[in-house]
Scaffold this motif. Sequence first.
Motif, mmCIF file in Angstrom:
data_model
loop_
_atom_site.group_PDB
_atom_site.id
_atom_site.type_symbol
_atom_site.label_atom_id
_atom_site.label_comp_id
_atom_site.label_asym_id
_atom_site.label_seq_id
_atom_site.Cartn_x
_atom_site.Cartn_y
_atom_site.Cartn_z
ATOM 1 N N ASP A 95 4.243 -1.943 3.590
ATOM 2 C CA ASP A 95 2.582 -2.884 3.835
ATOM 3 C C ASP A 95 3.406 -4.295 3.991
ATOM 4 O OD1 ASP A 95 2.846 -2.997 0.195
ATOM 5 O OD2 ASP A 95 2.723 -4.571 1.858
ATOM 6 N N ASN A 96 2.263 -4.956 4.791
ATOM 7 C CA ASN A 96 2.482 -6.113 5.499
ATOM 8 C C ASN A 96 3.280 -7.739 4.083
ATOM 9 O OD1 ASN A 96 2.642 -5.760 8.230
ATOM 10 N ND2 ASN A 96 0.363 -6.278 7.977
ATOM 11 N N GLY A 99 7.597 -6.010 4.136
ATOM 12 C CA GLY A 99 8.136 -5.548 4.928
ATOM 13 C C GLY A 99 8.108 -4.709 5.244
ATOM 14 N N ASN A 100 9.678 -4.090 5.781
ATOM 15 C CA ASN A 100 9.607 -3.049 5.888
ATOM 16 C C ASN A 100 10.149 -2.232 5.073
ATOM 17 O OD1 ASN A 100 10.140 -0.684 8.189
ATOM 18 N ND2 ASN A 100 12.402 -1.820 9.137
ATOM 19 N N MET A 101 10.023 -2.277 3.619
ATOM 20 C CA MET A 101 10.231 -2.093 3.178
ATOM 21 C C MET A 101 9.676 -0.080 1.748
ATOM 22 S SD MET A 101 13.654 -3.674 1.706
ATOM 23 C CE MET A 101 13.383 -4.309 3.339
#
Lengths: 114, 114
Positions: A95-96, A99-101
């Motif tokens: 989710d925003n 980040g890209n986790m």
Amino acid sequence: AQSVTQLDSQVPVFEEAPVELRCNYSSSVSVYLFWYVQYPNQGLQLLLKYLSGSTLVESINGFEAEFNKSQTSFHLRKPSVHISDTAEYFCAVSDNNAGNMLTFGGGTRLMVKP
Amino acid sequence: DAMVIQNPRYQVTQFGKPVTLSCSQTLNHNVMYWYQQKSSQAPKLLFHYYDKDFNNEADTPDNFQSRRPNTSFCFLDIRSPGLGDAAMYLCATSREDRATDTQYFGPGTRLTVL
């Protein structure tokens, strides 16, 4: 915080039968959803993903998944499996806010029998 | 083909003997990740780099360190491996660290600790 639940740790199925691998998630914000496949002793490969738009997404090898917001699910389906589909399948969300986790589910081992 | 490469594929080390795992990428991606995956479990993020900025997960043991000397290479150093560190170690990359960016995984290094 997010969480992902893959309800079935193993799914045995005969070749050419249909299959559904279940994935449910919980999150307080909008999510993006991914299915990865891992063949024995290999890394993960992206199978398909839902970012926005049409809730039905397809992969090039016949898998599809449908994002269902009301049921917080992203189940993976294939109408007719092959022996070569035997692998571990991981559902993941991001989710925003994070980040890209990626948050991964525990995985489902698909075992296709002749 | 652009790809993520991990060397070696299999690594055997002795209890307490430092070991280094290597990852390289030809994708020119900004972000590189290291995951630990134990048998029949989902990958667990250890840390990631955005360019040269290092981001450690809160529960990653101090025994695990990482270096990224340039865009293409990233190393995982295990200073004093214990038996519990035996696992598959996966390297991944993504173009950016947005939630919508796909992560591309290498084939993994399977670490055995004797």
